[in-house]
Each structure stands twice: as structure tokens, then as C-alpha cells.
Motif scaffolding. Structure first.
Motif, PDB file in Angstrom:
ATOM      1  N   ALA A  29       0.828  -1.206   0.000  1.00 33.58           N
ATOM      2  CA  ALA A  29       0.000   0.000   0.000  1.00 33.58           C
ATOM      3  C   ALA A  29       0.861   1.253   0.000  1.00 33.58           C
ATOM      4  CB  ALA A  29      -0.929   0.011   1.207  1.00 33.58           C
ATOM      5  N   ALA A  30       0.273   2.345  -0.455  1.00 32.47           N
ATOM      6  CA  ALA A  30       0.944   3.646  -0.480  1.00 32.47           C
ATOM      7  C   ALA A  30       1.120   4.163   0.953  1.00 32.47           C
ATOM      8  CB  ALA A  30       0.107   4.624  -1.301  1.00 32.47           C
ATOM      9  N   ASP A  31       1.872   5.254   1.084  1.00 33.07           N
ATOM     10  CA  ASP A  31       2.186   5.804   2.411  1.00 33.07           C
ATOM     11  C   ASP A  31       0.946   6.170   3.223  1.00 33.07           C
ATOM     12  OD1 ASP A  31       4.838   5.523   1.889  1.00 33.07           O
ATOM     13  OD2 ASP A  31       5.179   7.618   1.331  1.00 33.07           O
ATOM     14  N   MET A  90       3.443   4.758  -8.397  1.00 35.57           N
ATOM     15  CA  MET A  90       3.128   4.706  -6.951  1.00 35.57           C
ATOM     16  C   MET A  90       4.189   3.848  -6.240  1.00 35.57           C
ATOM     17  SD  MET A  90       0.541   5.807  -4.948  1.00 35.57           S
ATOM     18  CE  MET A  90      -1.016   5.878  -5.846  1.00 35.57           C
ATOM     19  N   ASN A  91       4.697   4.382  -5.142  1.00 33.43           N
ATOM     20  CA  ASN A  91       5.584   3.567  -4.320  1.00 33.43           C
ATOM     21  C   ASN A  91       4.767   2.896  -3.229  1.00 33.43           C
ATOM     22  OD1 ASN A  91       8.109   4.135  -5.500  1.00 33.43           O
ATOM     23  ND2 ASN A  91       8.043   6.176  -4.585  1.00 33.43           N
ATOM     24  N   TRP A  92       4.937   1.587  -3.118  1.00 34.28           N
ATOM     25  CA  TRP A  92       4.157   0.853  -2.124  1.00 34.28           C
ATOM     26  C   TRP A  92       5.054   0.340  -0.998  1.00 34.28           C
ATOM     27  CZ3 TRP A  92       2.483  -2.139  -6.972  1.00 34.28           C
ATOM     28  CH2 TRP A  92       1.393  -1.511  -7.588  1.00 34.28           C
ATOM     29  N   ASN A  93       4.454   0.211   0.171  1.00 32.37           N
ATOM     30  CA  ASN A  93       5.111  -0.426   1.306  1.00 32.37           C
ATOM     31  C   ASN A  93       4.448  -1.783   1.543  1.00 32.37           C
ATOM     32  OD1 ASN A  93       6.422   2.151   1.883  1.00 32.37           O
ATOM     33  ND2 ASN A  93       4.399   2.786   2.640  1.00 32.37           N
ATOM     34  N   PHE A 138      -1.434   4.488   3.900  1.00 38.26           N
ATOM     35  CA  PHE A 138      -1.835   3.364   4.759  1.00 38.26           C
ATOM     36  C   PHE A 138      -0.681   2.988   5.678  1.00 38.26           C
ATOM     37  CE2 PHE A 138      -2.335  -1.034   6.045  1.00 38.26           C
ATOM     38  CZ  PHE A 138      -3.698  -1.126   6.343  1.00 38.26           C
ATOM     39  N   VAL A 162       2.491  -4.534   3.460  1.00 36.28           N
ATOM     40  CA  VAL A 162       1.430  -4.485   4.478  1.00 36.28           C
ATOM     41  C   VAL A 162       1.452  -5.791   5.278  1.00 36.28           C
ATOM     42  CG1 VAL A 162      -1.082  -4.410   4.863  1.00 36.28           C
ATOM     43  CG2 VAL A 162      -0.039  -2.956   3.107  1.00 36.28           C
TER      44      VAL A 162
END
Lengths: 194, 194
Positions: free
Chosen positions: A147-149, B1-4, A151, B6
Motif C-alpha cells: 500500500a501507499a504511504d 506509486m511507491n508501495w510499502n 496506509f 502491508v
């Protein structure tokens, strides 16, 4: 409260607004994509989700064969694209994502392609599926989630303006009705079909 | 989009906001009620719905035995009551609805009780249920559906200010986070449990 009788064919609209997702899938190098409204979590651990889609969709056949799909959340800024994606058929457009100016990127665990513009994505593997009336309910395990920042344990909704679907108007010109968390409403006319 | 990445335990929160419902059930004259977030339509015809709930709940046992339940939509003006209903146990409160100042009324087809303050209600009969990880997925047919004037083929949202659930804060004092379609946010602190 005084209630009126609701036509059985319209019961599903009582559940709206709901956040739509875009389901992506790949078979033999071809990417399929479609919006789905009926999608919920079904378990904390393992993380399972349920996705109900009409089996007429090409995307459904692709999921059935590959047993793998991705779930992508596009926010309100992409409302037009989500609406359009619901109207074009995989039989006409070999690359549906490109047809609505969205970008397919490679999944992180050899999974189906993800949508680069998405605020969050799930990589899923099908476990079971059941026929439920007009739809097929797919139960899948989440293998990867990103997810993007906006979240971080929770959505903070600072950057992510959730897209809310509240139905498809079919009288007169067909259009999808979307709302944002700020109370704005947008109708996306569907040009591809009547 | 940069994702982290989860955490798998938080995947369900990506689906939020979602409109919660209150599930009501009656067994031997006793009324059970609990909020449920994971509830969607599964078919147009017949109208089927899917409801995923944790089997530890007393309400789940009551549904299992009676095979019948009702779905009730309470709007944003009832956010506090929805939150409270999630925290009190049927083992402690014989009449949960009354405990949070909601009114049980008789269903229209000899069904479980409905909540008088609800904007819309469904009378459902269980068809099947499947264990999905931590939850039980109940698939039910809608036998009757009723809604306030604000619903006429679609919600017009003029009187019905949909309640949106976006998660439960568990760090520090536990509270439910609700939003409205007008962008307002409300935290309902949970007094009954830590």
C-alpha cells in the motif's frame, strides 16, 4: 421508521456505497482487468478474501484457469477509468488497462500484474469457488499486500481519497455513480454500451 | 506509486471504509444483535448475501440454530450505538438492543426482529455456511427487504447519511473509527472492554 417494500432485484443497492476494486489477471501474456464491487475480507489469519463476479466475464475465465489474481484499489481521482474498465470487454481490447490509460506492472511474487496507479494491491491465490445464484464466489488467500504511504496500519485518508460506488443508473444514458469521502458525487457516462 | 509492504494481519483494513450492518436474531424469545462489517451481496436473482462473522459470537450460535437472521442498516446518527453494540456480549445483556437504546420490532414475515431505527432491513434465511479461517461465511437468501423513503431504486442519501467504518484503534484506549459521507469522522470509545 416507516419502510417501503424493496424490489428483490434491487436489494444489492442497499449495501452501497461500497469501495470498488479492480481485479487483474494474466494468461499467456495477456492481461485482463475488471472492476468488482462485491469483495470483502473473510479471515484475519490466514488473510482470506471473498470476491463475487459474474461468470460471463472473460476475466472470470482467466482467473478460473490461472487460479491467481490481484486486487487493486484506485482512488477517486481514477473514477473515470474504473467506470470505463467496467464497460470494455476483454474480447475487444487485448490490453484493457492500456485502453483506459492505466499501467500494468509486474507483481512482486511472480503474481498477476498490478496497476501502477493503485493506492493498494493484493496478490491472491484462489482456494475455492462456489456458485451463488447469478455470481461465482471466489475465496482466495492473500499472498502479498502492498500500500501507499497513506496506509500505515490504517488508512489515514490524507492522500487516499477512497472511491465509493453507489450504483449504475440505467434509465436514460447508462452511467456509474461514484462518491468521494468529501461528499462529492460523479457520474461516469458509459459510452461503450447503451 | 511507491508501495510499502502491508502486515498480513492488517490486510482487511485495506478494504475500509465499509458500511457496517447490524445482524439481529431471535432464539426462544431472546433477541441477539451484533455489528458486522464483512457483508456483501452475492447474487441478483435470487437475492443472496454473504456475511462473515467470528464463530465466538453468541449471535453466530443463534443464527446457526435458527437458520434465520435480519440485516439492519443504521446511519451515521447511530454511530455510538453501533460501536457499543460491538462491545457488549449477549452473555451479559439479555436484551442487547434495549441496552443501547435501540428498539426491536417484529419482522414482517415471521422473521427475526428488526431494528425500528434502521434505514433499511433484510429478512434472511441461511442456505449454507463455510469456515474461512478465523471466520464463518454464511450465505443466505433475502426473503424480504424494506427501506426508508431515501431509497427508491437507489439511495438518494438525502435523509440516509451512510455510516462508514474504517477500523478499530487498539493502541491506547480502544475505539471504533466511523466516517460519514460528508467527510466527518467520529471515534467511539469502547468503555465495556479495554
Amino acid at each position: 421508521m416507516n419502510w417501503n417494500h424493496v424490489d428483490p432485484a434491487k436489494v444489492h443497492r442497499l449495501f452501497y456505497p461500497q469501495v470498488p476494486v479492480i481485479v487483474t489477471v494474466e494468461r499467456k501474456g495477456r492481461v485482463g482487468a475488471m472492476p468488482a464491487i462485491w469483495c470483502i475480507p473473510l479471515s484475519f489469519k490466514p488473510p482470506l478474501i471473498g470476491l463475487a463476479i459474474a461468470p460471463e466475464h472473460e476475466t472470470y475465465n482467466m482467473i478460473l484457469e490461472t487460479q491467481a489474481f490481484a486486487v487493486n484499489w484506485l482512488d477517486y481521482s481514477h473514477a473515470d477509468q474504473v467506470g470505463e474498465l467496467g464497460e470494455i470487454s476483454g474480447k475487444e481490447y487485448a490490453e484493457k488497462l492500456a485502453a483506459v490509460a492505466l499501467t500494468a506492472v509486474k507483481g512482486m511474487e511472480n503474481s498477476p500484474p498490478l496497476i501502477q496507479e493503485a493506492s493498494a494491491v493484493l496478490e491472491c491465490r484462489t482456494r475455492e469457488s462456489y456458485r451463488t445464484g447469478t455470481h461465482e464466489l471466489i475465496i482466495a488467500e492473500v499472498l502479498g499486500a502492498y500500500a501507499a504511504d497513506s496506509f500505515s496500519d490504517y488508512w489515514d485518508f490524507s492522500q487516499y481519497n477512497a472511491l465509493l460506488y453507489s450504483g449504475t443508473l440505467t434509465n436514460g444514458k447508462k452511467s456509474w455513480i461514484f462518491m468521494s469521502l468529501q461528499g462529492t458525487t460523479k457520474r461516469v457516462p458509459l459510452e461503450h454500451k447503451t
